[in-house]
Enzyme design. Structure first.
Site, PDB file in Angstrom:
ATOM      1  N   TYR A   1      92.181  21.770 -20.552  1.00 16.47           N
ATOM      2  CA  TYR A   1      93.159  22.865 -20.467  1.00 16.47           C
ATOM      3  C   TYR A   1      94.288  22.494 -19.504  1.00 16.47           C
ATOM      4  O   TYR A   1      95.483  22.671 -19.807  1.00 16.47           O
ATOM      5  CB  TYR A   1      92.409  24.104 -19.989  1.00 16.47           C
ATOM      6  CG  TYR A   1      93.221  25.340 -19.745  1.00 16.47           C
ATOM      7  CD1 TYR A   1      93.718  26.094 -20.802  1.00 16.47           C
ATOM      8  CD2 TYR A   1      93.460  25.799 -18.447  1.00 16.47           C
ATOM      9  CE1 TYR A   1      94.440  27.262 -20.571  1.00 16.47           C
ATOM     10  CE2 TYR A   1      94.179  26.954 -18.208  1.00 16.47           C
ATOM     11  CZ  TYR A   1      94.661  27.680 -19.270  1.00 16.47           C
ATOM     12  OH  TYR A   1      95.372  28.838 -19.042  1.00 16.47           O
TER      13      TYR A   1
ATOM     14  N   LYS B   1      98.364  22.005 -20.017  1.00 19.96           N
ATOM     15  CA  LYS B   1      99.377  22.730 -19.229  1.00 19.96           C
ATOM     16  C   LYS B   1     100.350  21.756 -18.544  1.00 19.96           C
ATOM     17  O   LYS B   1     101.549  22.028 -18.463  1.00 19.96           O
ATOM     18  CB  LYS B   1      98.697  23.613 -18.174  1.00 19.96           C
ATOM     19  CG  LYS B   1      97.930  24.792 -18.780  1.00 19.96           C
ATOM     20  CD  LYS B   1      98.886  25.761 -19.415  1.00 19.96           C
ATOM     21  CE  LYS B   1      98.225  26.997 -19.956  1.00 19.96           C
ATOM     22  NZ  LYS B   1      99.146  27.822 -20.749  1.00 19.96           N
TER      23      LYS B   1
ATOM     24  N   HIS C   1      87.279  36.124 -16.345  1.00 18.30           N
ATOM     25  CA  HIS C   1      87.550  35.637 -14.995  1.00 18.30           C
ATOM     26  C   HIS C   1      86.854  36.539 -13.969  1.00 18.30           C
ATOM     27  O   HIS C   1      86.269  37.556 -14.326  1.00 18.30           O
ATOM     28  CB  HIS C   1      89.057  35.616 -14.742  1.00 18.30           C
ATOM     29  CG  HIS C   1      89.786  34.591 -15.567  1.00 18.30           C
ATOM     30  ND1 HIS C   1      90.875  34.893 -16.336  1.00 18.30           N
ATOM     31  CD2 HIS C   1      89.563  33.261 -15.748  1.00 18.30           C
ATOM     32  CE1 HIS C   1      91.302  33.796 -16.952  1.00 18.30           C
ATOM     33  NE2 HIS C   1      90.525  32.804 -16.619  1.00 18.30           N
TER      34      HIS C   1
ATOM     35  N   SER D   1      99.402  27.164 -15.227  1.00 19.16           N
ATOM     36  CA  SER D   1      98.278  27.719 -14.476  1.00 19.16           C
ATOM     37  C   SER D   1      98.061  26.895 -13.213  1.00 19.16           C
ATOM     38  O   SER D   1      98.434  25.718 -13.159  1.00 19.16           O
ATOM     39  CB  SER D   1      97.043  27.649 -15.371  1.00 19.16           C
ATOM     40  OG  SER D   1      95.884  27.713 -14.599  1.00 19.16           O
ATOM     41  N   SER D   2      97.411  27.499 -12.216  1.00 18.64           N
ATOM     42  CA  SER D   2      97.165  26.777 -10.964  1.00 18.64           C
ATOM     43  C   SER D   2      96.162  25.634 -11.144  1.00 18.64           C
ATOM     44  O   SER D   2      96.039  24.787 -10.262  1.00 18.64           O
ATOM     45  CB  SER D   2      96.663  27.739  -9.894  1.00 18.64           C
ATOM     46  OG  SER D   2      95.454  28.321 -10.316  1.00 18.64           O
ATOM     47  N   CYS D   3      95.460  25.601 -12.280  1.00 18.12           N
ATOM     48  CA  CYS D   3      94.472  24.521 -12.476  1.00 18.12           C
ATOM     49  C   CYS D   3      95.138  23.176 -12.759  1.00 18.12           C
ATOM     50  O   CYS D   3      94.450  22.172 -12.884  1.00 18.12           O
ATOM     51  CB  CYS D   3      93.482  24.884 -13.572  1.00 18.12           C
ATOM     52  SG  CYS D   3      94.246  24.922 -15.177  1.00 18.12           S
TER      53      CYS D   3
END
Ligand code: NAP
Length: 327
Positions: A139, A143, A186, A110-112
């Site tokens: 999270y 990842k 989201h 994920s971009s996070c």
């Protein structure tokens, strides 16, 4: 030897996993060569069960799209679930895949994973260069561990066992199969739901948190699935030319961002809502801009195809099909 690899899609009932299955079928991969298990049939947190499953099925390829996923509220409320479940799911799958001869695996991150304050657009090389957004840090750490898991297995066993485990980092996704939960969703599904309700109830205005000025990037989920299959099947020589052994993940975005105001106006148009759209600047905006640098993937021959309004129409149709009768 069969002409088709046996492919396990983990999380095939989720938004991304179901799109990956659609994409494989659309590309002519026969259904009998796609292996799936529901959460009820196989709890991916259960290491022993995952090992038994892999030993019995021995897939050639794995798409790892199963994860504990949620918005800010869910991440803030259940941080232990987010770090524990994601670490367990991905560790169990990667190790069991390796032990049972799966040569190829694609991990979805994920971009996070990128630092909260980092130059925009965010390139792959900014991983681990700064502090993460605190609300979803557990999270994001899981990842990041998933990327490092794939890289470590490649480093230790890539040569001896011929494995090639890759990672893709999607931007914000939306489309059929999205989660419309009133608290845990989201921004796109949340706005589709709110504008739909406002339209049905003929509400004069819809108020959105923040100034509407932050810029965000969105990708239609079938584009994400197409990118995933592209990265999985890309020849190793091209993949290696554009990645490094310990910086191997690939961003997947559409390449441009829009303001939350523009997003809200587009969703209102798609839903047919004609009332006012108001913003509440007393509520937090988050970071001003979040855009992936997807040039690595573009150089590797893939770009997004589905425009926002087209994608939103498909998402809204899916919403109406599933929830329209409730209103
Ligand atoms: N959605 C986005 O905007 C977005 C953006 C960037 C990256 N991603 C990544 O894409 C991947 C897929 O996301 P998604 O949006 O498709 O999520 P999703 O719709 O919530 O799907 C996740 C799937 O994983 C399954 N799953 C969760 N825990 C499991 C367990 N212990 N055992 C077996 N199955 C389990 C879920 O089954 P149940 O529902 O039955 O639990 C669900 O089918 C994730 O890695 C996510 O980080 C998503």
């Amino acid at each position: 030897m069969t002409a088709f690899p046996k492919i396990y899609v983990a999380g095939h009932r989720g938004m991304v996993g179901s799109a990956v299955v659609r994409q494989l079928l659309a590309q002519g991969h026969p259904e009998e060569f796609i292996v799936t298990r529901t959460h009820a049939e196989l709890d991916l947190i259960d290491q022993a069960a995952v090992r038994v499953f892999f030993a019995a099925e021995r897939p050639d390829q794995v798409y790892l799209a199963a994860a504990k996923v949620g918005g800010i509220h869910a991440n803030n409320t259940y941080p232990a679930d987010f770090i524990y479940q994601n670490l367990m799911i991905q560790t169990n799958i990667v190790d069991a895949a390796f032990r049972n001869g799966a040569k190829k695996l694609l991990f979805l991150g994920s971009s996070c994973i990128y630092p909260k304050f980092t130059p925009q657009p965010m390139g792959e090389e900014t991983l681990l260069t700064g502090t993460l957004e605190p609300t979803n840090e557990p999270y994001a750490i899981a990842k990041i561990a998933g990327i490092k898991l794939c890289e470590s297995y490649n480093r230790q066993f890539g040569h001896s066992d011929g494995i090639d485990y890759r990672s893709v980092m999607p931007t914000n996704l939306y489309g059929p199969g999205d989660n419309y939960h009133p608290e845990n969703s989201h921004v796109i599904p949340a706005l589709i739901r709110r504008f739909h309700e406002a339209q049905v109830n003929q509400a004069p205005s819809v108020t959105i948190w923040g100034t509407g000025k932050p810029r965000r990037e969105f990708l239609y989920v079938d584009d994400m699935a197409a990118a995933s299959v592209h990265v999985m099947n890309m020849p190793q020589v091209s993949y290696r030319q554009h990645t490094q052994l310990m910086l191997s993940h690939i961003n997947v975005g559409c390449g441009h961002d829009i303001t939350i105001r523009e997003l809200a106006e587009t969703i209102a148009r798609v839903v047919g809502y004609q009332g006012d759209i108001a913003f509440d600047p007393s509520k937090p905006d988050g970071v001003p801009r979040k855009l992936m640098d997807s040039s690595r993937l573009n150089e590797l021959g893939w770009k997004a195809h589905v425009g926002l309004e087209v994608g939103l129409k498909a998402a809204y149709e899916d919403f109406l099909e599933k929830f329209g009768s409730r209103y």
